[in-house]
Motif scaffolding. Sequence first.
Motif, PDB file in Angstrom:
ATOM      1  N   ALA A  53      44.599 -18.105  -2.205  1.00 60.69           N
ATOM      2  CA  ALA A  53      44.700 -18.052  -3.666  1.00 60.69           C
ATOM      3  C   ALA A  53      45.955 -18.766  -4.157  1.00 60.69           C
ATOM      4  CB  ALA A  53      44.701 -16.595  -4.131  1.00 60.69           C
ATOM      5  N   LEU A  54      47.075 -18.555  -3.465  1.00 61.35           N
ATOM      6  CA  LEU A  54      48.310 -19.240  -3.849  1.00 61.35           C
ATOM      7  C   LEU A  54      48.191 -20.739  -3.639  1.00 61.35           C
ATOM      8  CD1 LEU A  54      50.937 -16.721  -2.434  1.00 61.35           C
ATOM      9  CD2 LEU A  54      50.410 -17.156  -4.824  1.00 61.35           C
ATOM     10  N   TRP A  55      47.452 -21.126  -2.609  1.00 69.47           N
ATOM     11  CA  TRP A  55      47.224 -22.557  -2.374  1.00 69.47           C
ATOM     12  C   TRP A  55      46.497 -23.186  -3.564  1.00 69.47           C
ATOM     13  CZ3 TRP A  55      47.821 -27.063   0.008  1.00 69.47           C
ATOM     14  CH2 TRP A  55      46.819 -28.005  -0.083  1.00 69.47           C
ATOM     15  N   GLU A  56      45.499 -22.469  -4.100  1.00 70.86           N
ATOM     16  CA  GLU A  56      44.761 -22.999  -5.255  1.00 70.86           C
ATOM     17  C   GLU A  56      45.697 -23.213  -6.442  1.00 70.86           C
ATOM     18  OE1 GLU A  56      41.808 -24.041  -5.206  1.00 70.86           O
ATOM     19  OE2 GLU A  56      41.190 -23.283  -3.242  1.00 70.86           O
ATOM     20  N   VAL A  57      46.617 -22.291  -6.657  1.00 70.96           N
ATOM     21  CA  VAL A  57      47.574 -22.438  -7.762  1.00 70.96           C
ATOM     22  C   VAL A  57      48.481 -23.639  -7.522  1.00 70.96           C
ATOM     23  CG1 VAL A  57      49.482 -21.330  -8.986  1.00 70.96           C
ATOM     24  CG2 VAL A  57      47.506 -19.973  -8.276  1.00 70.96           C
ATOM     25  N   MET A  58      49.011 -23.764  -6.306  1.00 74.78           N
ATOM     26  CA  MET A  58      49.914 -24.870  -5.996  1.00 74.78           C
ATOM     27  C   MET A  58      49.180 -26.203  -6.028  1.00 74.78           C
ATOM     28  SD  MET A  58      51.968 -22.951  -2.920  1.00 74.78           S
ATOM     29  CE  MET A  58      53.140 -24.253  -2.596  1.00 74.78           C
ATOM     30  N   LEU A  59      47.921 -26.210  -5.565  1.00 73.16           N
ATOM     31  CA  LEU A  59      47.131 -27.443  -5.623  1.00 73.16           C
ATOM     32  C   LEU A  59      46.888 -27.859  -7.066  1.00 73.16           C
ATOM     33  CD1 LEU A  59      45.487 -29.623  -4.176  1.00 73.16           C
ATOM     34  CD2 LEU A  59      43.520 -28.096  -4.245  1.00 73.16           C
ATOM     35  N   SER A  60      46.632 -26.897  -7.936  1.00 73.23           N
ATOM     36  CA  SER A  60      46.447 -27.222  -9.363  1.00 73.23           C
ATOM     37  C   SER A  60      47.720 -27.835  -9.942  1.00 73.23           C
ATOM     38  CB  SER A  60      46.067 -25.960 -10.141  1.00 73.23           C
ATOM     39  OG  SER A  60      44.818 -25.463  -9.712  1.00 73.23           O
ATOM     40  N   TYR A  61      48.866 -27.293  -9.572  1.00 70.25           N
ATOM     41  CA  TYR A  61      50.131 -27.860 -10.060  1.00 70.25           C
ATOM     42  C   TYR A  61      50.331 -29.269  -9.504  1.00 70.25           C
ATOM     43  CZ  TYR A  61      54.941 -27.810 -11.749  1.00 70.25           C
ATOM     44  OH  TYR A  61      56.110 -28.098 -12.427  1.00 70.25           O
ATOM     45  N   TYR A  62      49.993 -29.445  -8.246  1.00 67.34           N
ATOM     46  CA  TYR A  62      50.113 -30.772  -7.620  1.00 67.34           C
ATOM     47  C   TYR A  62      49.227 -31.787  -8.338  1.00 67.34           C
ATOM     48  CZ  TYR A  62      49.532 -34.403  -4.046  1.00 67.34           C
ATOM     49  OH  TYR A  62      49.466 -35.603  -3.373  1.00 67.34           O
ATOM     50  N   ARG A  63      47.991 -31.401  -8.650  1.00 68.48           N
ATOM     51  CA  ARG A  63      47.079 -32.317  -9.335  1.00 68.48           C
ATOM     52  C   ARG A  63      47.527 -32.545 -10.780  1.00 68.48           C
ATOM     53  NH1 ARG A  63      40.895 -31.058  -8.344  1.00 68.48           N
ATOM     54  NH2 ARG A  63      40.837 -33.145  -9.240  1.00 68.48           N
ATOM     55  N   THR A  64      48.163 -31.526 -11.367  1.00 68.59           N
ATOM     56  CA  THR A  64      48.712 -31.713 -12.717  1.00 68.59           C
ATOM     57  C   THR A  64      49.789 -32.789 -12.710  1.00 68.59           C
ATOM     58  OG1 THR A  64      48.279 -29.389 -13.251  1.00 68.59           O
ATOM     59  CG2 THR A  64      49.866 -30.563 -14.622  1.00 68.59           C
ATOM     60  N   MET A  65      50.672 -32.749 -11.717  1.00 69.96           N
ATOM     61  CA  MET A  65      51.707 -33.781 -11.610  1.00 69.96           C
ATOM     62  C   MET A  65      51.084 -35.154 -11.365  1.00 69.96           C
ATOM     63  SD  MET A  65      54.921 -32.092  -9.585  1.00 69.96           S
ATOM     64  CE  MET A  65      55.881 -33.557  -9.982  1.00 69.96           C
ATOM     65  N   GLU A  66      50.046 -35.179 -10.539  1.00 72.05           N
ATOM     66  CA  GLU A  66      49.351 -36.452 -10.286  1.00 72.05           C
ATOM     67  C   GLU A  66      48.791 -37.022 -11.587  1.00 72.05           C
ATOM     68  OE1 GLU A  66      46.315 -35.994  -7.349  1.00 72.05           O
ATOM     69  OE2 GLU A  66      47.498 -37.045  -5.840  1.00 72.05           O
ATOM     70  N   TRP A  67      48.206 -36.156 -12.415  1.00 76.64           N
ATOM     71  CA  TRP A  67      47.625 -36.619 -13.683  1.00 76.64           C
ATOM     72  C   TRP A  67      48.708 -37.227 -14.568  1.00 76.64           C
ATOM     73  CZ3 TRP A  67      48.245 -36.003 -18.844  1.00 76.64           C
ATOM     74  CH2 TRP A  67      47.207 -36.404 -19.676  1.00 76.64           C
ATOM     75  N   HIS A  68      49.858 -36.571 -14.647  1.00 76.09           N
ATOM     76  CA  HIS A  68      50.926 -37.072 -15.513  1.00 76.09           C
ATOM     77  C   HIS A  68      51.513 -38.375 -14.969  1.00 76.09           C
ATOM     78  CE1 HIS A  68      51.426 -34.003 -18.624  1.00 76.09           C
ATOM     79  NE2 HIS A  68      51.034 -33.114 -17.712  1.00 76.09           N
ATOM     80  N   GLU A  69      51.627 -38.503 -13.658  1.00 76.12           N
ATOM     81  CA  GLU A  69      52.121 -39.767 -13.092  1.00 76.12           C
ATOM     82  C   GLU A  69      51.172 -40.913 -13.427  1.00 76.12           C
ATOM     83  OE1 GLU A  69      52.629 -39.183  -8.961  1.00 76.12           O
ATOM     84  OE2 GLU A  69      54.359 -37.839  -9.152  1.00 76.12           O
ATOM     85  N   LYS A  70      49.881 -40.672 -13.276  1.00 77.16           N
ATOM     86  CA  LYS A  70      48.898 -41.704 -13.608  1.00 77.16           C
ATOM     87  C   LYS A  70      48.928 -42.015 -15.093  1.00 77.16           C
ATOM     88  CE  LYS A  70      43.966 -42.723 -13.252  1.00 77.16           C
ATOM     89  NZ  LYS A  70      42.627 -42.218 -12.818  1.00 77.16           N
ATOM     90  N   HIS A  71      49.028 -40.978 -15.916  1.00 79.31           N
ATOM     91  CA  HIS A  71      49.073 -41.173 -17.367  1.00 79.31           C
ATOM     92  C   HIS A  71      50.328 -41.947 -17.775  1.00 79.31           C
ATOM     93  CE1 HIS A  71      48.581 -40.334 -21.631  1.00 79.31           C
ATOM     94  NE2 HIS A  71      49.819 -39.875 -21.670  1.00 79.31           N
ATOM     95  N   ASP A  72      51.458 -41.646 -17.152  1.00 78.73           N
ATOM     96  CA  ASP A  72      52.703 -42.361 -17.464  1.00 78.73           C
ATOM     97  C   ASP A  72      52.577 -43.831 -17.128  1.00 78.73           C
ATOM     98  OD1 ASP A  72      53.781 -40.026 -18.321  1.00 78.73           O
ATOM     99  OD2 ASP A  72      55.015 -39.663 -16.541  1.00 78.73           O
ATOM    100  N   ASN A  73      51.923 -44.140 -16.033  1.00 82.20           N
ATOM    101  CA  ASN A  73      51.739 -45.547 -15.662  1.00 82.20           C
ATOM    102  C   ASN A  73      50.880 -46.270 -16.691  1.00 82.20           C
ATOM    103  OD1 ASN A  73      53.231 -45.153 -13.327  1.00 82.20           O
ATOM    104  ND2 ASN A  73      51.430 -44.686 -12.082  1.00 82.20           N
ATOM    105  N   GLU A  74      49.826 -45.584 -17.160  1.00 81.21           N
ATOM    106  CA  GLU A  74      48.963 -46.204 -18.173  1.00 81.21           C
ATOM    107  C   GLU A  74      49.724 -46.418 -19.477  1.00 81.21           C
ATOM    108  OE1 GLU A  74      45.692 -43.586 -18.489  1.00 81.21           O
ATOM    109  OE2 GLU A  74      44.766 -44.175 -16.579  1.00 81.21           O
TER     110      GLU A  74
END
Length: 934
Positions: free
Chosen positions: A301-322
Motif C-alpha cells: 500500500a505504501l508503495w502505491e502511494v510512493m509510486l503515485s508521487y513518483y509519477r506525479t513528479m514525472e508528469w511535472h518534469e514532462k510538463h515543464d519541458n513542454e
Amino acid sequence: MLTLEEFRELREQPSDPQAEQELINSIEQVYFSADSFDIVKYELEKLPPVLNLQELEAYRDKLKQQQAAVSKKVADLILEKQPAYVKELERVTSLQTGLQLAAVICTNGRRHLNIAKEGFTQASLGLLANQRKRQLLIGLLKSLRTIKTLQRTDVRLSEMLEEEDYPGAIQLCLECQKAASTFKHYSCISELNSKLQDTLEQIEEQLDVALSKICKNFDINHYTKVQQAYRLLGKTQTAMDQLHMHFTQAIHNTVFQVVLGYVELCAGNTDTKFQKLQYKDLCTHVTPDSYIPCLADLCKALWEVMLSYYRTMEWHEKHDNEVTASVSEGSNMIGTEETNFDRGYIKKKLEHGLTRIWQDVQLKVKTYLLGTDLSIFKYDDFIFVLDIISRLMQVGEEFCGSKSEVLQESIRKQSVNYFKNYHRTRLDELRMFLENETWELCPVKSNFSILQLHEFKFMEQSRSPSVSPSKQPVSTSSKTVTLFEQYCSGGNPFEIQANHKDEETEDVLASNGYESDEQEKSAYQEYDSDSDVPEELKRDYVDEQTGDVPVKSVSRETLKSRKKSDYSLNKVNAPILTNTTLNVIRLVGKYMQMMNILKPIAFDVIHFMSQLFDYYLYAIYTFFGRNDSLESTGLGLSSSRLRTTLNRIQESLIDLEVSADPTATLTAAEERKEKVPSPHLSHLVVLTSGDTLYGLAERVVATESLVFLAEQFEFLQPHLDAVMPAVKKPFLQQFYSQTVSTASELRKPIYWIVAGKALDYEQMLLLMANVKWDVKEIMSQHNIYVDALLKEFEQFNRRLNEVSKRVRIPLPVSNILWEHCIRLANRTIVEGYANVKKCSNEGRALMQLDFQQFLMKLEKLTDIRPIPDKEFVETYIKAYYLTENDMERWIKEHREYSTKQLTNLVNVCLGSHINKKARQKLLAAIDDIDRPKR
C-alpha cells in the motif's frame, strides 16, 4: 536714444575694447537698476552746493563717454542679433497669414451649418430617433438571451462535474462570472452572481477531492485535468500545498486501514473498539501469524502511494519541458515570468516532499515493527521480514536518495538482538553436534559446491527485489533498472510468492560414496592393467606439490609411480566433510543471507561467522591435536601463529569454568554468556587402537573437514569484503590471515600424534642398544634393527591402505604422515647412536652402512623426496671425523642436537683421538649452549 546715424558714427570711430570695457565698468550700479530710476534727479542731487563749471563740464564729458561706450556696446549687440531678428519677424508674419485663413474657414463653416439647419425637417429627426431606439432594443434582446443562458448554466456545470471535466466547468463558470459582471446593472443578475460564486467554491471542493485520489492511484489524464483546472483558477501553488497534505493523510489512512483490517480479521468480531485506537497501539494487536502478510500488504500500500508521487513528479518534469519549449518559441514576457515562478515553486515543493514522504513512510513502518517482538519468529520468517524491509529501504533510496536511517537503526537493533540469541543457540547446537559427532565421512558428490545448497542460492542470483532471495532470477541485462521504472506500468515489488522457498531438492549427496554404479566399478579396477585408465582415476589424481587436479589426463605409468604414497586413487575425489561441517556451512549461508539483506549489520554477522569457524577449529584441536609432549620435541609442529590463534579463541570464546560462581560480578556473568563451554570428544570415537592407526580415519575426516571449511571461507572472502564496512575491514583481514589460514597448520600436530604411536620407536632403541659398535673390522652386513624398522614402515603402509578403504587419505595428509614417521625414525636413530657407550672407526662405518641400507629400502616405500632429516643423521655420523677445532665450531653451529647427543659424541666417539683437555673444552662449549635453555 541714439539715432541710426549716431550708431554708425560710433561704429566707424576707432575703438579700444579694453578702454571701452573700463568705461562701462566705471558706471555706477544704480544706472543698471529698475526702469523707474530717475537719472536726472539722481545727477542733480549729486551736485555740490557750490557749482564749478569746469568740474561740471568735465563730469558731463565723462558721462557722455560712458554713454557713448554703452551705446556702442548696445549697437554691437543689436547688429550681432540682426539675422535672428529678421528670421523671427518672418515667422510672425507667416503666423498672422495662417490665422487670417483659419478665420475665413470658420466663417464659411458657420455659414454652411446655418444652411443645413434650415434644410432638415421634423420627419427626418423622428426617423433617426426610431432607428436609435431599434438598435437599443436589439441590444436589450441579446442581453436578455444571455441572462437566460446564465440562468441555465448550473445544470451544465453539474453535468461537467459528473463527467470530471473540471477545466471545462471552471472555464464556463469564469465566463459566466465575467458575463454577469457585464450585466450587473440588472437586478436579477446580483442573485445569479452570488450563485455562480457558490458554484465555483463547490467546484474547488470537488477538485480537492479529485486531487486526493491521485495519492493512491495516479491517472495521467485525471491529473492533467486537475492541474488545468487549478491553472485556470490561478492556484497552482495552492494545489501543490494541498497535494502534499493529501499524500501525508493518505499514508496515515492507508497504514491504519491495512493494520485495522488484519487486527479485526484475527479478532474474529466486529467490535469497533479497534477503530478508536491510535495506530501505535493498533500495531500491538497484530498476531504473529498475520504479521508477515500484514507487513507485506502494508508495504504494498505504501508503495502505491510512493509510486503515485513518483509519477506525479514525472508528469511535472514532462510538463515543464513542454512549457519551456513553448516559451522558447515566443510568448508574453509577463506570463512567462509568472509561469517560471510557479514552476520553480512546484519543483522545490516536490523535491522537498520526497524526503518528507519517505520519512513518514519510515516512521509508520518503524512503528509497526516495534509493535511486535521479532524474537518470537523462526529464522526463515525473520529473514523474510528483513527481506521485505530491505526492499522497502531500496525503494526509499531510489525514491529520494535517502539511506533510510530511521528504518536502518530500528531494524538493526532488533536484528542484532535477534541474531545474538540465534547465534548463541546455534553455538550450543554446534557444541552438541561436535560432542555427538563420530567423525564419519558425509558422502557428497565429487562436484559438490556450497553454491548447490539452498542457503547459498542468493550468491548465484542477482538481486531482484520482487521476490525473496531464494527466488531471485538471474539478471541478463547490464543496464540497471530501478524499481519505479520496472513497476511503473503495473505490479508490485512486495508481492509475496506462494512458495518463497525453492521447490527443487538439493542434489549434493552421493550413494555409498560413489556417484554411480559404473563409477564404483571403475574406481576399483586395477590401474596397472592392460585396460585404459579409468576416467575417474585420471580426474582424481592430485598433483603432489599444488594439490590441484590437472586438466590433462595422466598416463598409467604415472599412476603406477604414484601408488606408493597416494592412498586416494581408489576413491572418488569428493570433499572430505562431516554432517557437522555441512551444518556449519549451512549456518554460514544463513548468516550471509541476513548480511546480504541487511548490510548495516554486516560486521556483527561476520563476527558471529568467525566464531563458528573459531569454535570448530578449537574443537578439532581439542579432540585430536592437544598433546603437551609435542612442544618438547623442539620440531616447531605448532607455529606461533597457530598457538596465538588457539589462545585467542580460548580466552574470547571458550568458557572453561564448569559451574557459575555465585560471587562473580555482573560483568563477569555477562562475559560468560558470550562464551561456550569447551566441547568433549564422543566416547564412541576410539583414538587408542593401533589397528586403526589410533583413529586415523576420524582424524583425517575431522582435520580435512576443517581444511575444507577454511577453503569455503576463502571462497566467500570477496563477498564478505564487499559488504564489510571500510572501518571494520581490518578485522576481516585479521580473521583470514590469523585464523582461516592456520586451519591447514593443524595437520602437523594432529598427525604427529599418529606418527608418534604408529611405529615402535622404543623397541628400535632397545635393538640398537644390543648392537656392538666397537668392532675391529669393517662389516658388510647391516644390523637387525634396520630390518625391524623397515618392517614397522611396511606395517604402517599396510595400515594406511586399510584406513584408505574407509576414507580417502589426501596426498598432503599421507605425505605429512610419512614425513612425521620418517623424521621420528631418523631422530630415534640419532638417539640410539647417542646411547652408544663405546664406538670404533669401524663401528661408525657400520652406522653409515645401516643408515644407507635404511634409506635405500625406505625410498621404495615412499615417494617423499628428499627424505626428512636425512642430513640430521648423516651430519651426526660424519661429526666423528672432525678435528678438535672443527668440532668446537660444529657444536656451536648445530644446536638442533640435544645436550645428551652432543656430549655422547664428545665422550664416546671422539675420545679416541683427542686428549682430555680438549674434551673438557668441548664439554664446556656444550654446557654454554645448554645454559640459556634451562
